[in-house]
Design a protein around this motif. Structure first.
Motif, PDB file in Angstrom:
ATOM      1  N   LEU A  23       0.822  -1.208   0.000  1.00 38.30           N
ATOM      2  CA  LEU A  23       0.000   0.000   0.000  1.00 38.30           C
ATOM      3  C   LEU A  23       0.859   1.262   0.000  1.00 38.30           C
ATOM      4  O   LEU A  23       0.621   2.186  -0.783  1.00 38.30           O
ATOM      5  CB  LEU A  23      -0.934  -0.008   1.214  1.00 38.30           C
ATOM      6  N   LEU A  24       1.867   1.314   0.887  1.00 39.95           N
ATOM      7  CA  LEU A  24       2.691   2.511   0.980  1.00 39.95           C
ATOM      8  C   LEU A  24       3.464   2.763  -0.305  1.00 39.95           C
ATOM      9  O   LEU A  24       3.591   3.907  -0.758  1.00 39.95           O
ATOM     10  CB  LEU A  24       3.653   2.388   2.169  1.00 39.95           C
ATOM     11  N   ALA A  25       3.995   1.691  -0.909  1.00 37.89           N
ATOM     12  CA  ALA A  25       4.709   1.861  -2.171  1.00 37.89           C
ATOM     13  C   ALA A  25       3.781   2.365  -3.265  1.00 37.89           C
ATOM     14  O   ALA A  25       4.161   3.211  -4.085  1.00 37.89           O
ATOM     15  CB  ALA A  25       5.353   0.546  -2.584  1.00 37.89           C
ATOM     16  N   LEU A  26       2.541   1.866  -3.289  1.00 32.85           N
ATOM     17  CA  LEU A  26       1.594   2.287  -4.321  1.00 32.85           C
ATOM     18  C   LEU A  26       1.151   3.728  -4.116  1.00 32.85           C
ATOM     19  O   LEU A  26       0.829   4.430  -5.083  1.00 32.85           O
ATOM     20  CB  LEU A  26       0.386   1.356  -4.333  1.00 32.85           C
ATOM     21  N   ILE A  27       1.124   4.175  -2.873  1.00 33.91           N
ATOM     22  CA  ILE A  27       0.794   5.578  -2.625  1.00 33.91           C
ATOM     23  C   ILE A  27       1.840   6.482  -3.283  1.00 33.91           C
ATOM     24  O   ILE A  27       1.516   7.497  -3.910  1.00 33.91           O
ATOM     25  CB  ILE A  27       0.708   5.855  -1.110  1.00 33.91           C
ATOM     26  N   GLY A  28       3.106   6.094  -3.156  1.00 29.19           N
ATOM     27  CA  GLY A  28       4.155   6.869  -3.815  1.00 29.19           C
ATOM     28  C   GLY A  28       4.031   6.840  -5.325  1.00 29.19           C
ATOM     29  O   GLY A  28       4.221   7.860  -5.992  1.00 29.19           O
ATOM     30  N   GLY A 289      10.557   1.119  -3.784  1.00 31.21           N
ATOM     31  CA  GLY A 289       9.857   0.585  -2.618  1.00 31.21           C
ATOM     32  C   GLY A 289       9.061  -0.658  -2.959  1.00 31.21           C
ATOM     33  O   GLY A 289       9.051  -1.646  -2.207  1.00 31.21           O
ATOM     34  N   LEU A 290       8.394  -0.616  -4.115  1.00 31.64           N
ATOM     35  CA  LEU A 290       7.628  -1.783  -4.548  1.00 31.64           C
ATOM     36  C   LEU A 290       8.556  -2.956  -4.858  1.00 31.64           C
ATOM     37  O   LEU A 290       8.221  -4.120  -4.576  1.00 31.64           O
ATOM     38  CB  LEU A 290       6.797  -1.407  -5.781  1.00 31.64           C
ATOM     39  N   LEU A 291       9.719  -2.676  -5.451  1.00 28.53           N
ATOM     40  CA  LEU A 291      10.693  -3.732  -5.735  1.00 28.53           C
ATOM     41  C   LEU A 291      11.160  -4.407  -4.455  1.00 28.53           C
ATOM     42  O   LEU A 291      11.247  -5.643  -4.374  1.00 28.53           O
ATOM     43  CB  LEU A 291      11.884  -3.131  -6.484  1.00 28.53           C
ATOM     44  N   ASN A 292      11.453  -3.626  -3.448  1.00 30.42           N
ATOM     45  CA  ASN A 292      11.912  -4.181  -2.179  1.00 30.42           C
ATOM     46  C   ASN A 292      10.845  -5.082  -1.560  1.00 30.42           C
ATOM     47  O   ASN A 292      11.132  -6.198  -1.090  1.00 30.42           O
ATOM     48  CB  ASN A 292      12.267  -3.041  -1.235  1.00 30.42           C
ATOM     49  N   ILE A 293       9.599  -4.616  -1.579  1.00 27.60           N
ATOM     50  CA  ILE A 293       8.509  -5.408  -1.006  1.00 27.60           C
ATOM     51  C   ILE A 293       8.289  -6.682  -1.818  1.00 27.60           C
ATOM     52  O   ILE A 293       8.036  -7.764  -1.268  1.00 27.60           O
ATOM     53  CB  ILE A 293       7.227  -4.558  -0.941  1.00 27.60           C
ATOM     54  N   SER A 294       8.410  -6.585  -3.139  1.00 33.84           N
ATOM     55  CA  SER A 294       8.217  -7.770  -3.983  1.00 33.84           C
ATOM     56  C   SER A 294       9.293  -8.811  -3.732  1.00 33.84           C
ATOM     57  O   SER A 294       9.015 -10.016  -3.704  1.00 33.84           O
ATOM     58  CB  SER A 294       8.216  -7.354  -5.461  1.00 33.84           C
ATOM     59  N   ALA A 333      -2.618   1.889  -9.277  1.00 33.08           N
ATOM     60  CA  ALA A 333      -2.123   3.151  -8.733  1.00 33.08           C
ATOM     61  C   ALA A 333      -2.098   4.241  -9.805  1.00 33.08           C
ATOM     62  O   ALA A 333      -2.390   5.410  -9.531  1.00 33.08           O
ATOM     63  CB  ALA A 333      -0.727   2.953  -8.152  1.00 33.08           C
ATOM     64  N   GLY A 334      -1.757   3.855 -11.041  1.00 33.69           N
ATOM     65  CA  GLY A 334      -1.762   4.827 -12.133  1.00 33.69           C
ATOM     66  C   GLY A 334      -3.146   5.362 -12.427  1.00 33.69           C
ATOM     67  O   GLY A 334      -3.317   6.561 -12.673  1.00 33.69           O
ATOM     68  N   LEU A 335      -4.151   4.487 -12.400  1.00 38.33           N
ATOM     69  CA  LEU A 335      -5.529   4.948 -12.611  1.00 38.33           C
ATOM     70  C   LEU A 335      -5.943   5.946 -11.539  1.00 38.33           C
ATOM     71  O   LEU A 335      -6.569   6.974 -11.829  1.00 38.33           O
ATOM     72  CB  LEU A 335      -6.473   3.751 -12.619  1.00 38.33           C
ATOM     73  N   VAL A 336      -5.588   5.641 -10.299  1.00 38.46           N
ATOM     74  CA  VAL A 336      -5.898   6.573  -9.212  1.00 38.46           C
ATOM     75  C   VAL A 336      -5.179   7.900  -9.426  1.00 38.46           C
ATOM     76  O   VAL A 336      -5.757   8.985  -9.244  1.00 38.46           O
ATOM     77  CB  VAL A 336      -5.520   5.953  -7.855  1.00 38.46           C
ATOM     78  N   GLY A 337      -3.906   7.832  -9.825  1.00 40.36           N
ATOM     79  CA  GLY A 337      -3.153   9.054 -10.065  1.00 40.36           C
ATOM     80  C   GLY A 337      -3.721   9.900 -11.189  1.00 40.36           C
ATOM     81  O   GLY A 337      -3.787  11.126 -11.085  1.00 40.36           O
ATOM     82  N   GLY A 372       0.922   9.126 -18.173  1.00 37.16           N
ATOM     83  CA  GLY A 372       0.873   8.702 -16.783  1.00 37.16           C
ATOM     84  C   GLY A 372       0.709   7.200 -16.645  1.00 37.16           C
ATOM     85  O   GLY A 372       1.401   6.552 -15.840  1.00 37.16           O
ATOM     86  N   MET A 373      -0.201   6.618 -17.435  1.00 40.50           N
ATOM     87  CA  MET A 373      -0.416   5.172 -17.366  1.00 40.50           C
ATOM     88  C   MET A 373       0.791   4.407 -17.887  1.00 40.50           C
ATOM     89  O   MET A 373       1.157   3.343 -17.356  1.00 40.50           O
ATOM     90  CB  MET A 373      -1.670   4.799 -18.163  1.00 40.50           C
ATOM     91  N   ALA A 374       1.431   4.918 -18.929  1.00 38.67           N
ATOM     92  CA  ALA A 374       2.623   4.254 -19.458  1.00 38.67           C
ATOM     93  C   ALA A 374       3.751   4.259 -18.436  1.00 38.67           C
ATOM     94  O   ALA A 374       4.453   3.250 -18.259  1.00 38.67           O
ATOM     95  CB  ALA A 374       3.068   4.937 -20.751  1.00 38.67           C
ATOM     96  N   CYS A 375       3.929   5.376 -17.726  1.00 35.35           N
ATOM     97  CA  CYS A 375       4.963   5.442 -16.689  1.00 35.35           C
ATOM     98  C   CYS A 375       4.663   4.459 -15.566  1.00 35.35           C
ATOM     99  O   CYS A 375       5.569   3.767 -15.070  1.00 35.35           O
ATOM    100  CB  CYS A 375       5.060   6.861 -16.143  1.00 35.35           C
ATOM    101  N   ALA A 376       3.404   4.398 -15.139  1.00 37.14           N
ATOM    102  CA  ALA A 376       3.040   3.484 -14.058  1.00 37.14           C
ATOM    103  C   ALA A 376       3.257   2.035 -14.480  1.00 37.14           C
ATOM    104  O   ALA A 376       3.806   1.224 -13.713  1.00 37.14           O
ATOM    105  CB  ALA A 376       1.585   3.715 -13.660  1.00 37.14           C
ATOM    106  N   THR A 377       2.840   1.691 -15.694  1.00 38.30           N
ATOM    107  CA  THR A 377       3.015   0.312 -16.173  1.00 38.30           C
ATOM    108  C   THR A 377       4.491  -0.031 -16.314  1.00 38.30           C
ATOM    109  O   THR A 377       4.930  -1.139 -15.955  1.00 38.30           O
ATOM    110  CB  THR A 377       2.306   0.134 -17.519  1.00 38.30           C
ATOM    111  N   GLY A 378       5.281   0.906 -16.836  1.00 34.49           N
ATOM    112  CA  GLY A 378       6.707   0.654 -16.991  1.00 34.49           C
ATOM    113  C   GLY A 378       7.409   0.435 -15.664  1.00 34.49           C
ATOM    114  O   GLY A 378       8.250  -0.469 -15.526  1.00 34.49           O
ATOM    115  N   VAL A 379       7.075   1.244 -14.662  1.00 36.86           N
ATOM    116  CA  VAL A 379       7.691   1.071 -13.349  1.00 36.86           C
ATOM    117  C   VAL A 379       7.282  -0.259 -12.740  1.00 36.86           C
ATOM    118  O   VAL A 379       8.088  -0.959 -12.110  1.00 36.86           O
ATOM    119  CB  VAL A 379       7.295   2.246 -12.431  1.00 36.86           C
ATOM    120  N   GLY A 380       6.010  -0.648 -12.936  1.00 36.34           N
ATOM    121  CA  GLY A 380       5.564  -1.942 -12.420  1.00 36.34           C
ATOM    122  C   GLY A 380       6.308  -3.094 -13.061  1.00 36.34           C
ATOM    123  O   GLY A 380       6.684  -4.067 -12.380  1.00 36.34           O
ATOM    124  N   ALA A 381       6.542  -3.003 -14.365  1.00 33.54           N
ATOM    125  CA  ALA A 381       7.275  -4.064 -15.054  1.00 33.54           C
ATOM    126  C   ALA A 381       8.718  -4.143 -14.578  1.00 33.54           C
ATOM    127  O   ALA A 381       9.259  -5.238 -14.358  1.00 33.54           O
ATOM    128  CB  ALA A 381       7.221  -3.829 -16.562  1.00 33.54           C
TER     129      ALA A 381
END
Length: 402
Positions: A23-28, A289-294, A333-337, A372-381
């Motif tokens: 959750l915290l990583a997705l908030i960022g 942060g998401l990488l560390n949690i994963s 998270a990208g959709l929310v952003g 925005g969505m492309a950046c979010a998807t790229g970071v997730g990948a």
């Protein structure tokens, strides 16, 4: 398709299980996507605002200004009539629909505290569209006003204040011109360009020649002609118009100036990239942060991965299953952003930033949402790539013993 759908459902279920961890990583990530999307959209909106401000000062893109002067320096009413007729022929020949004569002059105005000279511009009604002129009260000129039985004025607020008036509810009139003067009607007011501005006004050019409104000592001056032309035809018209006019009036010299020279809003350069860089840095921090949690989550799921591999799960299925967990999370998270960015942009007080509302307010750019969505998807990948690689390299027997 069933494999892809199954991987997406599995990734979503894992996110629900580990929702507190991510959750915290997705908030960022959501905050960074909001910043990137909002900056991209705001730059377009601010560029539109700056462009409209420039158009109020210099005319729309592209406006050509034609200046004509007699070779002998002698200007009288007859020569001005010949110039006007030649200009009208050129406008009709090239199909220029928006054009306005523009002449600065001076007229005497009877204020309650005495007669004072006031600088006015003799223009045509088309200037209101060409320069995006807006009135605070009343209206701008209409084409039919040229045939009115009395001159009409559009003045600034300082002019109205010197008359001792606060609004146009009384349909005010004022005596202008030399001698006994002519009674003119004030039909509109405009905002002062700066504090403590002097009274100024606009009058239709045709009314300047019909009534003795201007100070005779000011002399007759040939008006310039402003023409709003299509950008793709501006260069050709810039050469053709003065050539035709010089041919029709050999005793005159005509030159054309374009407001496209040096036209720039200045918002598409370093400032935009700095803002995007800050948003990208925030997005990178959220991705780390998401990488560390994963990675931590995968370490705790080694036994589960080994059991799945022993029941026939392929390396590809395990790889994409683990990576899609990060991708699905960042897409949400990208959709929310993006939604937050739309809400922020739609509530920007444009009228306070520029002093007036945008006449052609641009819609929220789809490109900003896609970025925005492309950046979010790229970071997730990227955040899911390393944990997925770790999961694939786990040996089945070692994972079961873990």
């Amino acid at each position: 398709m069933s494999g892809i759908a199954g991987a997406l459902v599995e990734a979503w279920d894992e996110l629900r299980i580990h929702k507190l961890r991510v959750l915290l990583a997705l908030i960022g990530v959501a905050a960074a996507v909001t910043a990137i999307t909002a900056v991209t959209a705001a730059v377009q909106m601010l560029s539109q605002g700056m462009e409209e401000q420039m158009e109020r000062s210099n005319g729309r893109a592209v406006t050509l200004t034609l200046s004509s002067y007699p070779n002998d320096g002698v200007v009288d009413a007859d020569s001005l009539a010949v110039l006007d007729a030649a200009q009208q022929v050129v406008l009709e020949r090239y199909g220029i629909t928006y054009a306005s004569r523009d002449a600065w002059t001076q007229m005497d105005v009877r204020f309650p505290d005495g007669t004072a000279p006031v600088q006015v511009r003799g223009v045509d009604a088309d200037l209101g569209v060409m320069n995006r002129i807006t009135t605070e009260q009343g209206r701008w000129f209409a084409d039919s006003d040229a045939d009115a039985f009395a001159p009409q004025l559009v003045v600034n607020e300082a002019f109205l204040e010197r008359l001792g008036l606060a609004d146009l509810s009384s349909h005010p009139t004022v005596l202008v011109g030399e001698g006994a003067g002519v009674r003119a009607t004030i039909v509109g007011t405009m905002r002062d360009e700066w504090e403590q501005a002097e009274p100024t006004g606009f009058v239709l050019f045709d009314q300047l020649s019909r009534w003795p409104l201007t100070d005779a000592a000011y002399g007759l001056q040939p008006p310039s002609l402003q023409m709003w032309v299509p950008p793709d035809q501006a260069d050709g018209l810039r050469r053709a118009v003065p050539r035709d006019l010089n041919a029709a009036l050999p005793t005159w010299r005509s030159d054309v100036w374009s407001n496209a020279d040096g036209w720039s809003t200045g918002l598409d350069g370093a400032a935009r990239w700095v803002a995007l860089g800050i948003g990208g840095f925030a997005l990178l921090l959220g991705g780390l942060g998401l990488l560390n949690i994963s990675l931590v989550t995968v370490r705790h799921r080694i036994r589960e991965i080994g059991i799945r591999r022993s029941f026939g799960a392929t390396s590809t299925r395990v790889f994409f299953g683990v990576m899609l967990e990060s991708v699905v999370a960042t897409v949400v998270a990208g959709l929310v952003g993006v939604v937050l960015a739309v809400a922020v942009i739609k509530n920007i007080p444009i009228d306070r930033l520029f002093g007036t509302a945008l006449q052609d307010s641009p819609p929220f750019p789809v490109s900003a949402a896609l970025i925005g969505m492309a950046c979010a998807t790229g970071v997730g990948a990227l955040a899911g790539l390393i944990p997925a690689t770790v999961a694939v390299r786990v040996k089945v027997i070692d994972a079961i013993r873990y």
